[in-house]
Motif scaffolding. Structure first.
Motif, mmCIF file in Angstrom:
data_model
loop_
_atom_site.group_PDB
_atom_site.id
_atom_site.type_symbol
_atom_site.label_atom_id
_atom_site.label_comp_id
_atom_site.label_asym_id
_atom_site.label_seq_id
_atom_site.Cartn_x
_atom_site.Cartn_y
_atom_site.Cartn_z
ATOM 1 N N ALA A 265 0.837 -1.204 0.000
ATOM 2 C CA ALA A 265 0.000 0.000 0.000
ATOM 3 C C ALA A 265 0.868 1.249 0.000
ATOM 4 N N THR A 266 0.509 2.216 -0.841
ATOM 5 C CA THR A 266 1.213 3.489 -0.815
ATOM 6 C C THR A 266 0.575 4.376 0.246
ATOM 7 N N LEU A 267 1.313 5.381 0.678
ATOM 8 C CA LEU A 267 0.766 6.310 1.665
ATOM 9 C C LEU A 267 -0.412 7.069 1.081
ATOM 10 N N ALA A 268 -0.384 7.340 -0.225
ATOM 11 C CA ALA A 268 -1.519 7.995 -0.879
ATOM 12 C C ALA A 268 -2.751 7.093 -0.852
ATOM 13 N N GLU A 269 -2.550 5.796 -1.059
ATOM 14 C CA GLU A 269 -3.670 4.850 -1.003
ATOM 15 C C GLU A 269 -4.262 4.772 0.399
ATOM 16 N N LEU A 270 -3.456 5.101 1.398
ATOM 17 C CA LEU A 270 -3.945 5.121 2.780
ATOM 18 C C LEU A 270 -4.549 6.476 3.132
ATOM 19 N N ASP A 271 -4.705 7.332 2.118
ATOM 20 C CA ASP A 271 -5.287 8.676 2.266
ATOM 21 C C ASP A 271 -4.440 9.606 3.122
ATOM 22 N N LEU A 272 -3.123 9.418 3.087
ATOM 23 C CA LEU A 272 -2.221 10.350 3.760
ATOM 24 C C LEU A 272 -1.784 11.398 2.744
ATOM 25 N N ASP A 273 -2.312 12.591 2.885
ATOM 26 C CA ASP A 273 -1.925 13.674 1.986
ATOM 27 C C ASP A 273 -0.549 14.202 2.397
ATOM 28 N N SER A 274 -0.095 15.230 1.702
ATOM 29 C CA SER A 274 1.260 15.735 1.966
ATOM 30 C C SER A 274 1.422 16.238 3.400
ATOM 31 N N LEU A 275 0.401 16.863 3.942
ATOM 32 C CA LEU A 275 0.473 17.346 5.323
ATOM 33 C C LEU A 275 0.554 16.177 6.309
ATOM 34 N N ALA A 276 -0.236 15.140 6.064
ATOM 35 C CA ALA A 276 -0.200 13.955 6.931
ATOM 36 C C ALA A 276 1.148 13.258 6.836
ATOM 37 N N ARG A 277 1.753 13.245 5.646
ATOM 38 C CA ARG A 277 3.074 12.612 5.499
ATOM 39 C C ARG A 277 4.133 13.389 6.274
ATOM 40 N N VAL A 278 4.029 14.719 6.279
ATOM 41 C CA VAL A 278 4.963 15.529 7.077
ATOM 42 C C VAL A 278 4.753 15.215 8.555
ATOM 43 N N GLU A 279 3.506 15.102 8.981
ATOM 44 C CA GLU A 279 3.217 14.765 10.377
ATOM 45 C C GLU A 279 3.755 13.376 10.723
ATOM 46 N N LEU A 280 3.663 12.449 9.782
ATOM 47 C CA LEU A 280 4.211 11.105 9.983
ATOM 48 C C LEU A 280 5.719 11.179 10.181
ATOM 49 N N VAL A 281 6.409 11.955 9.352
ATOM 50 C CA VAL A 281 7.868 12.118 9.472
ATOM 51 C C VAL A 281 8.228 12.692 10.839
ATOM 52 N N VAL A 282 7.542 13.748 11.230
ATOM 53 C CA VAL A 282 7.823 14.390 12.518
ATOM 54 C C VAL A 282 7.595 13.407 13.661
ATOM 55 N N THR A 283 6.499 12.654 13.584
ATOM 56 C CA THR A 283 6.198 11.675 14.633
ATOM 57 C C THR A 283 7.278 10.596 14.698
ATOM 58 N N LEU A 284 7.699 10.093 13.546
ATOM 59 C CA LEU A 284 8.756 9.077 13.530
ATOM 60 C C LEU A 284 10.069 9.645 14.061
ATOM 61 N N GLN A 285 10.360 10.904 13.738
ATOM 62 C CA GLN A 285 11.571 11.542 14.257
ATOM 63 C C GLN A 285 11.503 11.666 15.771
ATOM 64 N N GLU A 286 10.353 12.079 16.286
ATOM 65 C CA GLU A 286 10.204 12.272 17.731
ATOM 66 C C GLU A 286 10.196 10.941 18.480
ATOM 67 N N GLU A 287 9.487 9.958 17.965
ATOM 68 C CA GLU A 287 9.327 8.694 18.685
ATOM 69 C C GLU A 287 10.519 7.749 18.521
ATOM 70 N N TRP A 288 11.124 7.728 17.336
ATOM 71 C CA TRP A 288 12.209 6.795 17.075
ATOM 72 C C TRP A 288 13.574 7.459 17.024
ATOM 73 N N GLY A 289 13.599 8.777 16.785
ATOM 74 C CA GLY A 289 14.877 9.460 16.646
ATOM 75 C C GLY A 289 15.551 9.190 15.320
ATOM 76 N N VAL A 290 14.755 8.824 14.294
ATOM 77 C CA VAL A 290 15.343 8.547 12.982
ATOM 78 C C VAL A 290 15.426 9.837 12.168
ATOM 79 N N PRO A 291 16.509 10.015 11.442
ATOM 80 C CA PRO A 291 16.697 11.239 10.663
ATOM 81 C C PRO A 291 15.990 11.191 9.307
ATOM 82 N N LEU A 292 14.685 10.988 9.325
ATOM 83 C CA LEU A 292 13.908 11.013 8.085
ATOM 84 C C LEU A 292 13.722 12.453 7.641
#
Length: 94
Positions: free
Chosen positions: A32-59
């Motif tokens: 499944a693509t993120l677009a197919e999951l209805d994650l628009d560009s703003l949601a994808r940015v929020e996903l990146v920020v969340t992954l950075q905060e929770e995992w500490g990954v440099p996405l």
């Protein structure tokens, strides 16, 4: 965190997508693509920020994995970053 099992990353990513972004669990597949999951560009940015905060990954929100990539590709990217980043760690339980 070096040695983080891919299944742990998969579980956390699925929980994040279903909890925070209200994606139906059955929709979260490796193909499944993120677009197919209805994650628009703003949601994808929020996903990146969340992954950075929770995992500490440099996405980066410009990462090709997030723009047209699949859940499986994102999973492998996060897993590789966790293995490579000395500061990355366990997800923040909050």
């Amino acid at each position: 965190m070096r040695g983080t099992p891919v299944d742990e990353v998969r579980h956390h990513l699925t929980a994040l997508l279903t909890g925070k972004f209200e994606v139906p669990p059955e929709a979260v597949t490796d193909t499944a693509t993120l677009a197919e999951l209805d994650l628009d560009s703003l949601a994808r940015v929020e996903l990146v920020v969340t992954l950075q905060e929770e995992w500490g990954v440099p996405l980066d929100e410009d990462d090709d994995t997030l723009d047209g990539g699949t859940v499986g590709e994102l999973l492998r990217r996060v897993h590789a970053l966790l293995d490579a980043a000395p500061g990355a760690g366990d997800p923040d339980p909050s």
